[in-house]
Design a protein around this motif. Structure first.
Motif, PDB file in Angstrom:
ATOM      1  N   ASP A  30       6.998  -0.799   1.674  1.00 41.24           N
ATOM      2  CA  ASP A  30       6.681  -1.411   0.382  1.00 41.24           C
ATOM      3  C   ASP A  30       5.434  -2.280   0.395  1.00 41.24           C
ATOM      4  O   ASP A  30       4.832  -2.495  -0.652  1.00 41.24           O
TER       5      ASP A  30
ATOM      6  N   ASP B 231      11.307   3.457   3.580  1.00 39.08           N
ATOM      7  CA  ASP B 231      10.423   2.981   2.519  1.00 39.08           C
ATOM      8  C   ASP B 231       9.501   1.901   3.066  1.00 39.08           C
ATOM      9  O   ASP B 231       9.958   0.972   3.729  1.00 39.08           O
TER      10      ASP B 231
ATOM     11  N   HIS C 107      13.970  -0.142   5.281  1.00 41.04           N
ATOM     12  CA  HIS C 107      12.689  -0.692   4.837  1.00 41.04           C
ATOM     13  C   HIS C 107      11.879  -1.173   6.039  1.00 41.04           C
ATOM     14  O   HIS C 107      12.417  -1.842   6.917  1.00 41.04           O
TER      15      HIS C 107
ATOM     16  N   HIS D  73       3.874  -0.679  -6.102  1.00 41.05           N
ATOM     17  CA  HIS D  73       5.339  -0.754  -6.080  1.00 41.05           C
ATOM     18  C   HIS D  73       5.881  -1.611  -7.221  1.00 41.05           C
ATOM     19  O   HIS D  73       6.822  -1.232  -7.919  1.00 41.05           O
TER      20      HIS D  73
ATOM     21  N   HIS E 142       5.381   6.881  -1.636  1.00 48.97           N
ATOM     22  CA  HIS E 142       6.330   6.004  -2.319  1.00 48.97           C
ATOM     23  C   HIS E 142       5.769   5.677  -3.707  1.00 48.97           C
ATOM     24  O   HIS E 142       6.456   5.846  -4.697  1.00 48.97           O
TER      25      HIS E 142
ATOM     26  N   PRO F 282       9.835   3.990  -6.165  1.00 53.95           N
ATOM     27  CA  PRO F 282      10.214   2.603  -5.867  1.00 53.95           C
ATOM     28  C   PRO F 282      11.459   2.183  -6.657  1.00 53.95           C
ATOM     29  O   PRO F 282      11.555   2.463  -7.861  1.00 53.95           O
TER      30      PRO F 282
HETATM   31 ZN   LIG Z   1      10.269   0.493  -2.033  1.00 50.88          ZN
END
Ligand SMILES: [Zn+2]
Length: 300
Positions: free
Chosen positions: A13, A11, A236, A114, A110, A154
């Motif tokens: 972000d 992910d 992440h 977010h 994603h 998310p």
């Molecule tokens: Zn995320």
């Protein structure tokens, strides 16, 4: 023992995570010959607005302090969308997005924003949910020159609307929930057709600082937690690609030495022909504030 294999769901972000964390992860995956599946935040980085969760979600402040969020995310990121204007993520680094596929990895969407999705999806009218997904997918297509084949929500936050929109997009699969094995989601008795490949293990920020797990031994936790068959680990860009990068490299090394095979989420999806419909329920997991989508019992 049956084969144990691992899919890495990555992910991304934030602006800084895309700029710094993704190239680091690409370098580390390449040195171990591992392919992963990246999910990009396409629109504005409003990370600073996440601070408001301190006031609305019990446990969020504790988590921020336990995981030393200011040093992980950096002060700028924590002010984006509040004191600093939110920078646009994907359009700032199109070459970084393209590099993932050029190097043989998979890439998907994603989100657009977010923080907006994570904190407000449950109150979005359907057209707003469609707008968030549509904007993100349209920019993804501009940059990658093909439509996305997968999305990952998310904070593992979904609604019946978001699942319906994903169905309409004819995605190959989505990775929106926590659970045990690939399944077709059923919400409130309503079946959806897009395969879900859930994250099966806790994320680093959920377990670091708990039960004696720290950045020096977290790789052992992950190896000891692998079950037979498919395991999906969400990492992440901001953490494994930056703040705890040495821990991630130790994990790759440990898995390689233990003979653990890596697959992409697409490969996992193609091996999931026996997936059954399961209820998708709302619940919590230790170490993370707020509700998320969790695989429930088999339906039918
Ligand atoms: Zn995320």
């Amino acid at each position: 023992m049956r084969d144990r294999y691992v899919a890495l769901k990555i992910d991304v972000d934030t602006f800084a995570g895309t700029r710094d964390g993704v190239p680091n992860i690409l370098e580390d995956l390449e040195s171990f010959g591992v392919k992963g599946t990246f999910y990009f935040s396409m629109g504005p980085d409003n990370s600073g607005k996440a601070i408001r969760r301190i006031f609305t979600r019990p446990g969020f402040l504790k988590k921020m302090l336990r995981t030393n969020a200011p040093s992980v995310y950096g002060i700028r990121t924590m002010l984006y969308g509040t004191l600093l204007p939110p920078p646009m993520i994907a359009s700032s680094f199109p070459e970084i997005l393209r590099a993932t596929e050029l190097r043989g990895h998979e890439a998907g969407v994603h989100c657009w924003d977010h923080v907006e999705w994570h904190d407000h999806l449950q109150s979005f009218p359907k057209h707003r949910t469609a707008l968030e997904i549509g904007q993100a997918c349209s920019l993804f297509e501009d940059i990658m020159r093909h439509r996305p084949f997968s999305t990952a929500a998310p904070g593992w936050t979904v609604t019946a609307d978001s699942l319906e929109i994903q169905d309409a997009m004819e995605l190959s699969y989505c990775s929106d929930s926590r659970g045990e094995s690939p399944f077709y989601p059923v919400v409130g008795g309503r079946p959806f057709k897009t395969l879900q490949i859930p994250t099966t293990l806790p994320t680093a920020d959920e377990i670091l600082g708990e039960n004696g797990i720290n950045s020096s031994n977290i790789h052992e936790f992950y190896l000891n937690s692998l079950k037979e068959g498919l395991n999906v680990i969400t990492i992440h860009a901001e953490l494994e690609g930056n703040a705890i990068r040495p821990s991630f490299v130790r994990m790759l090394k440990l898995f390689r030495n233990a003979g653990i095979r890596f697959v992409t989420l697409s490969e996992a999806a193609s091996e999931a022909s026996g997936a059954l419909p399961c209820r998708l329920v709302t619940g919590t997991v230790p170490g993370r504030a707020g509700n998320m989508a969790i695989q429930g019992e088999i339906v039918g």
